[in-house]
Design a protein around this motif. Structure first.
Motif, PDB file in Angstrom:
ATOM      1  N   VAL A 257       0.785  -1.226  -0.101  1.00 38.49           N
ATOM      2  CA  VAL A 257      -0.052   0.010   0.150  1.00 38.49           C
ATOM      3  C   VAL A 257       1.119   1.159   0.135  1.00 38.49           C
ATOM      4  O   VAL A 257       1.554   1.698   1.118  1.00 38.49           O
ATOM      5  CB  VAL A 257      -0.857   0.007   1.144  1.00 38.49           C
ATOM      6  CG1 VAL A 257      -1.961   1.242   1.176  1.00 38.49           C
ATOM      7  CG2 VAL A 257      -1.794  -1.196   1.492  1.00 38.49           C
ATOM      8  N   PRO A 258       1.117   1.953  -1.179  1.00 40.96           N
ATOM      9  CA  PRO A 258       1.942   2.887  -1.288  1.00 40.96           C
ATOM     10  C   PRO A 258       1.667   4.241  -0.198  1.00 40.96           C
ATOM     11  O   PRO A 258       2.310   4.741   0.160  1.00 40.96           O
ATOM     12  CB  PRO A 258       1.758   3.173  -2.798  1.00 40.96           C
ATOM     13  CG  PRO A 258       1.164   2.547  -3.358  1.00 40.96           C
ATOM     14  CD  PRO A 258       0.451   1.665  -2.542  1.00 40.96           C
TER      15      PRO A 258
ATOM     16  N   LEU B 149      -8.991  -9.876  -5.339  1.00 41.13           N
ATOM     17  CA  LEU B 149      -7.624  -9.538  -6.081  1.00 41.13           C
ATOM     18  C   LEU B 149      -7.986  -8.577  -7.131  1.00 41.13           C
ATOM     19  O   LEU B 149      -7.347  -7.809  -7.392  1.00 41.13           O
ATOM     20  CB  LEU B 149      -6.937 -10.799  -6.107  1.00 41.13           C
ATOM     21  CG  LEU B 149      -5.386 -10.602  -6.489  1.00 41.13           C
ATOM     22  CD1 LEU B 149      -4.793  -9.850  -5.072  1.00 41.13           C
ATOM     23  CD2 LEU B 149      -4.666 -12.007  -6.701  1.00 41.13           C
ATOM     24  N   LYS B 150      -8.989  -9.205  -7.952  1.00 42.61           N
ATOM     25  CA  LYS B 150      -9.167  -8.454  -9.161  1.00 42.61           C
ATOM     26  C   LYS B 150      -9.936  -6.936  -8.981  1.00 42.61           C
ATOM     27  O   LYS B 150      -9.632  -6.090  -9.516  1.00 42.61           O
ATOM     28  CB  LYS B 150     -10.497  -9.122 -10.037  1.00 42.61           C
ATOM     29  CG  LYS B 150      -9.727 -10.359 -10.721  1.00 42.61           C
ATOM     30  CD  LYS B 150     -10.745 -11.127 -11.752  1.00 42.61           C
ATOM     31  CE  LYS B 150     -11.072 -10.236 -12.783  1.00 42.61           C
ATOM     32  NZ  LYS B 150     -11.898 -10.871 -13.695  1.00 42.61           N
TER      33      LYS B 150
ATOM     34  N   LYS C 262      -8.471  -3.412  -9.749  1.00 42.77           N
ATOM     35  CA  LYS C 262      -9.210  -2.288 -10.601  1.00 42.77           C
ATOM     36  C   LYS C 262      -9.369  -0.802  -9.682  1.00 42.77           C
ATOM     37  O   LYS C 262      -9.183   0.006 -10.017  1.00 42.77           O
ATOM     38  CB  LYS C 262     -10.722  -2.884 -10.736  1.00 42.77           C
ATOM     39  CG  LYS C 262     -11.635  -1.982 -11.103  1.00 42.77           C
ATOM     40  CD  LYS C 262     -12.994  -2.409 -11.402  1.00 42.77           C
ATOM     41  CE  LYS C 262     -14.041  -1.430 -11.919  1.00 42.77           C
ATOM     42  NZ  LYS C 262     -15.394  -2.157 -12.146  1.00 42.77           N
ATOM     43  N   ASN C 263      -9.553  -0.972  -8.452  1.00 40.51           N
ATOM     44  CA  ASN C 263      -9.837   0.248  -7.606  1.00 40.51           C
ATOM     45  C   ASN C 263      -8.650   0.747  -6.772  1.00 40.51           C
ATOM     46  O   ASN C 263      -8.901   1.645  -6.232  1.00 40.51           O
ATOM     47  CB  ASN C 263     -11.013  -0.182  -6.634  1.00 40.51           C
ATOM     48  CG  ASN C 263     -12.495  -0.583  -7.257  1.00 40.51           C
ATOM     49  OD1 ASN C 263     -12.790  -0.104  -8.594  1.00 40.51           O
ATOM     50  ND2 ASN C 263     -13.395  -1.118  -6.786  1.00 40.51           N
ATOM     51  N   GLY C 264      -7.861  -0.058  -6.660  1.00 40.15           N
ATOM     52  CA  GLY C 264      -6.491   0.297  -5.911  1.00 40.15           C
ATOM     53  C   GLY C 264      -6.744  -0.354  -4.509  1.00 40.15           C
ATOM     54  O   GLY C 264      -7.685  -0.429  -3.855  1.00 40.15           O
ATOM     55  N   ALA C 265      -5.258  -0.728  -4.006  1.00 35.81           N
ATOM     56  CA  ALA C 265      -5.079  -1.295  -2.645  1.00 35.81           C
ATOM     57  C   ALA C 265      -5.842  -0.423  -1.588  1.00 35.81           C
ATOM     58  O   ALA C 265      -6.532  -0.825  -0.820  1.00 35.81           O
ATOM     59  CB  ALA C 265      -3.591  -1.604  -2.586  1.00 35.81           C
TER      60      ALA C 265
ATOM     61  N   GLN D  71     -12.327   0.654   2.264  1.00 37.81           N
ATOM     62  CA  GLN D  71     -13.799   0.285   2.479  1.00 37.81           C
ATOM     63  C   GLN D  71     -14.291  -0.886   3.272  1.00 37.81           C
ATOM     64  O   GLN D  71     -15.059  -1.129   3.684  1.00 37.81           O
ATOM     65  CB  GLN D  71     -14.066   0.223   0.807  1.00 37.81           C
ATOM     66  CG  GLN D  71     -15.603   0.207   0.911  1.00 37.81           C
ATOM     67  CD  GLN D  71     -16.170   0.155  -0.625  1.00 37.81           C
ATOM     68  OE1 GLN D  71     -15.293   0.198  -1.668  1.00 37.81           O
ATOM     69  NE2 GLN D  71     -17.370   0.081  -1.215  1.00 37.81           N
ATOM     70  N   ALA D  72     -12.999  -1.849   2.961  1.00 39.58           N
ATOM     71  CA  ALA D  72     -13.488  -3.144   3.822  1.00 39.58           C
ATOM     72  C   ALA D  72     -13.017  -3.275   5.377  1.00 39.58           C
ATOM     73  O   ALA D  72     -13.478  -3.937   6.179  1.00 39.58           O
ATOM     74  CB  ALA D  72     -12.598  -4.371   3.149  1.00 39.58           C
TER      75      ALA D  72
END
Length: 87
Positions: A53-54, A69-70, A74-77, A83-84
């Motif tokens: 996670v940058p 993982l997909k 798509k949305n970024g780490a 959100q989770a």
């Protein structure tokens, strides 16, 4: 450890496998008949991953499904893990 995805919440589900015998009517038989119904478990494809996670400048270890993982790709780490509720 439970078999649950950290992001999507995918978990083991129960289902049924139906065994059939006989020849189909359109092939000249008397029809297919159910001979047995067997309970089975449907497990998600879980992977244990380290995700960089940058924004936090660190690695985060999570157990997730391949579909999750997909979603991360798509949305970024950072956005997905935030959100989770993991970070």
């Amino acid at each position: 450890m439970a078999r649950v995805c950290s992001i999507r919440g995918s978990r083991v589900r129960s289902g049924g496998k139906i065994n059939r015998s006989g020849l189909a009517k359109k092939k000249g038989g008397i029809g297919r008949h159910v001979t047995k119904v067997v309970k089975r478990k449907v497990t998600p494809n879980l992977q244990s991953k380290r995700i960089w996670v940058p924004e936090l400048n660190r690695w985060v270890r999570v157990t997730l499904s391949c579909r999750a993982l997909k979603t991360i790709n798509k949305n970024g780490a950072y956005a997905t893990l935030k959100q989770a509720g993991i970070i």
